[in-house]
Design a protein around this motif. Structure first.
Motif, short mmCIF file in Angstrom:
data_model
loop_
_atom_site.label_atom_id
_atom_site.label_comp_id
_atom_site.label_asym_id
_atom_site.label_seq_id
_atom_site.Cartn_x
_atom_site.Cartn_y
_atom_site.Cartn_z
N SER A 116 70.56 -33.53 68.12
CA SER A 116 70.05 -32.18 68.37
C SER A 116 71.23 -31.30 68.73
CB SER A 116 69.01 -32.18 69.51
OG SER A 116 67.82 -32.82 69.12
N ILE A 117 72.16 -31.19 67.78
CA ILE A 117 73.44 -30.54 68.05
C ILE A 117 73.29 -29.06 68.34
CG2 ILE A 117 73.93 -30.05 65.62
CD1 ILE A 117 76.47 -31.18 68.33
N MET A 118 72.14 -28.47 67.99
CA MET A 118 71.93 -27.05 68.27
C MET A 118 71.74 -26.77 69.75
SD MET A 118 69.08 -28.81 67.62
CE MET A 118 69.18 -28.84 65.82
N LEU A 119 71.50 -27.80 70.56
CA LEU A 119 71.34 -27.62 71.99
C LEU A 119 72.69 -27.70 72.69
CD1 LEU A 119 68.21 -29.88 72.71
CD2 LEU A 119 68.26 -27.41 72.34
N PRO A 120 73.04 -26.70 73.50
CA PRO A 120 74.27 -26.78 74.30
C PRO A 120 74.21 -27.99 75.23
CG PRO A 120 73.40 -24.55 74.28
CD PRO A 120 72.33 -25.42 73.68
N PRO A 121 75.35 -28.47 75.70
CA PRO A 121 75.38 -29.72 76.48
C PRO A 121 74.38 -29.81 77.63
CG PRO A 121 77.59 -29.11 75.88
CD PRO A 121 76.71 -27.99 75.41
N ALA A 122 74.30 -28.79 78.48
CA ALA A 122 73.39 -28.87 79.62
C ALA A 122 71.94 -28.94 79.16
CB ALA A 122 73.59 -27.68 80.55
N GLU A 123 71.59 -28.14 78.17
CA GLU A 123 70.23 -28.15 77.64
C GLU A 123 69.92 -29.47 76.95
OE1 GLU A 123 67.36 -25.38 74.77
OE2 GLU A 123 69.36 -24.66 75.37
N PHE A 124 70.90 -30.00 76.24
CA PHE A 124 70.73 -31.29 75.57
C PHE A 124 70.51 -32.39 76.60
CE2 PHE A 124 72.79 -35.18 73.79
CZ PHE A 124 71.84 -35.45 72.82
N ALA A 125 71.31 -32.39 77.66
CA ALA A 125 71.17 -33.41 78.71
C ALA A 125 69.79 -33.35 79.34
CB ALA A 125 72.25 -33.21 79.77
N LYS A 126 69.30 -32.15 79.60
CA LYS A 126 67.99 -32.00 80.21
C LYS A 126 66.89 -32.49 79.28
CE LYS A 126 67.30 -28.37 82.63
NZ LYS A 126 67.10 -26.94 83.04
N SER A 127 66.95 -32.10 78.01
CA SER A 127 65.92 -32.51 77.04
C SER A 127 65.96 -34.02 76.80
CB SER A 127 66.11 -31.75 75.73
OG SER A 127 65.92 -30.37 75.91
N SER A 174 72.46 -46.75 71.44
CA SER A 174 72.06 -45.35 71.40
C SER A 174 71.42 -45.05 70.04
CB SER A 174 73.26 -44.43 71.65
OG SER A 174 74.18 -44.50 70.58
N VAL A 175 70.98 -43.83 69.88
CA VAL A 175 70.31 -43.40 68.65
C VAL A 175 71.06 -42.18 68.11
CG1 VAL A 175 68.12 -42.73 67.59
CG2 VAL A 175 68.13 -44.08 69.69
N GLU A 176 71.23 -42.14 66.79
CA GLU A 176 71.82 -40.96 66.16
C GLU A 176 71.03 -40.63 64.90
OE1 GLU A 176 76.13 -39.06 65.39
OE2 GLU A 176 75.83 -41.01 64.43
N VAL A 177 70.17 -39.64 65.01
CA VAL A 177 69.37 -39.18 63.87
C VAL A 177 69.33 -37.66 63.93
CG1 VAL A 177 67.14 -39.27 62.68
CG2 VAL A 177 67.96 -41.27 63.93
N PRO A 178 70.14 -36.98 63.14
CA PRO A 178 70.16 -35.51 63.17
C PRO A 178 68.79 -34.92 62.85
CG PRO A 178 72.06 -36.36 61.99
CD PRO A 178 71.16 -37.52 62.23
N LEU A 179 68.46 -33.85 63.57
CA LEU A 179 67.22 -33.15 63.34
C LEU A 179 67.32 -32.34 62.05
CD1 LEU A 179 64.44 -32.03 64.09
CD2 LEU A 179 65.59 -30.44 65.65
N VAL A 180 66.41 -32.60 61.13
CA VAL A 180 66.34 -31.87 59.87
C VAL A 180 64.93 -31.29 59.76
CG1 VAL A 180 66.49 -32.00 57.36
CG2 VAL A 180 68.03 -33.37 58.77
N GLY A 181 64.82 -30.00 59.56
CA GLY A 181 63.50 -29.39 59.46
C GLY A 181 63.20 -28.52 60.66
N SER A 182 61.93 -28.20 60.86
CA SER A 182 61.53 -27.22 61.85
C SER A 182 60.99 -27.81 63.15
CB SER A 182 60.45 -26.30 61.26
OG SER A 182 59.33 -27.06 60.81
N MET A 183 61.05 -29.12 63.30
CA MET A 183 60.57 -29.75 64.53
C MET A 183 61.38 -29.26 65.73
SD MET A 183 60.35 -33.82 65.51
CE MET A 183 59.18 -34.19 64.20
N ALA A 184 60.72 -29.04 66.85
CA ALA A 184 61.42 -28.63 68.06
C ALA A 184 62.35 -29.76 68.52
CB ALA A 184 60.42 -28.30 69.16
N PRO A 185 63.56 -29.44 68.96
CA PRO A 185 64.49 -30.49 69.38
C PRO A 185 63.91 -31.41 70.44
CG PRO A 185 65.62 -28.39 69.23
CD PRO A 185 64.16 -28.11 69.04
N GLU A 186 63.14 -30.86 71.37
CA GLU A 186 62.56 -31.68 72.44
C GLU A 186 61.57 -32.71 71.89
OE1 GLU A 186 64.07 -27.86 73.86
OE2 GLU A 186 62.62 -28.36 72.30
N VAL A 187 60.80 -32.29 70.90
CA VAL A 187 59.83 -33.20 70.27
C VAL A 187 60.57 -34.28 69.50
CG1 VAL A 187 57.95 -33.37 68.58
CG2 VAL A 187 58.06 -31.41 70.15
#
Length: 273
Positions: free
Chosen positions: A19-30, A243-256
């Motif tokens: 979910s690279i579109m999320l800045p670090p702090a937001e990514f950590a929280k999600s 760990s898991v690495e699967v880039p988000l492709v499409g319109s799904m919300a990063p948190e979901v």
């Protein structure tokens, strides 16, 4: 802490690229609220124009991230991504290593892309030395379109370097798509320090541009493709971090997306649940 669900008993991490579109702090929280205990952060571009974030030591952004990490009970495991090519100079990225150590990272992820093996080995070793000064380790990941193409190439580089803080990163796609088998993993398990789970379906691509496209936009969550990831996890056991690495492709919300990845990964590493 405001986590929406308990963490897995076995620590599971997630790569920032998921979910690279999320800045670090937001990514950590999600990621923390999805159930992950560890995260990777991309502090260096994986290729020209690739997204990444800067967290200089003493910056407000670094302070914000550390506050979120503490509040969500999440830790930074690895920092991406360094390409050791003919122009690589370890000293040029020392500020990034300092930033990595400042947020508590443990390992750095690299790939090798230099046809001059002696220079590649020297630069990899130099990077390990520099990383060691900051309490960091370095993991080499094979990729089909790079010089270090196959798992055995990663093992050979780590063996040749002979550095205590050098390891191999096994990525599901790159491991299986480039000819490795579980027997190879068993024989070199002592060198494997990090395993990234991701799945895929269909014939393996053969052209570099197709390999790149699959790696960046064709991955599936663990268990939703054809790779024998359950067997891979069984071989690894607790010998390496997962760990898991699967880039988000499409319109799904990063948190979901992150919650779905955690659920898939937990079923893979804890099939009893």
């Amino acid at each position: 802490m405001a986590a929406s669900r308990p963490k897995s008993a076995l620590p599971i991490g997630v790569a920032h690229f998921s979910s690279i579109m999320l800045p670090p702090a937001e990514f950590a929280k999600s990621a923390g609220r999805a159930g992950f205990s560890r995260i990777g952060i991309r502090l260096h571009p994986a290729f020209p124009g690739a997204p990444y974030y800067e967290l200089p030591v003493g910056s407000a952004a670094a302070g914000e991230l550390k506050a979120v990490l503490a509040g969500e009970e999440v830790e930074v495991f690895d920092i991406e991504f360094f390409v050791i090519d003919p122009s690589f100079d370890a000293s040029s990225v020392e500020a990034t290593l300092a930033a990595a150590a400042n947020i508590g990272a443990r390992r750095l992820s690299v790939c090798g892309d230099d046809q001059d093996h002696a220079r590649l080995l020297s630069n990899f070793s130099d990077f390990c030395v520099l990383a060691g000064r900051y309490g960091l380790a370095v993991d080499i990941e094979n990729m089909g379109w790079r010089v270090v193409k196959a798992f055995e190439d990663s093992v050979d580089l780590v063996t040749g370097a002979g550095m205590e803080n050098a390891g191999v990163l096994v990525d599901g796609i790159h491991f299986f798509r480039n000819g490795a088998a579980l027997a190879d993993l068993r024989a070199n398990l002592d060198k494997v320090k990090h395993v990234q789970l991701c799945d895929v379906a269909g014939p393996a691509p053969t052209k570099p541009e197709e390999m790149i496209a699959e790696a960046r936009s064709g991955r599936l969550p663990p268990g939703e493709g054809e790779l024998p990831l359950g067997d891979l996890v069984a071989v690894v056991g607790t010998a390496a971090s997962i760990s898991v690495e699967v880039p988000l492709v499409g319109s799904m919300a990063p948190e979901v997306h992150l919650k779905h990845l955690f659920n898939c990964a937990e079923r893979m590493v804890r099939p009893d649940r």
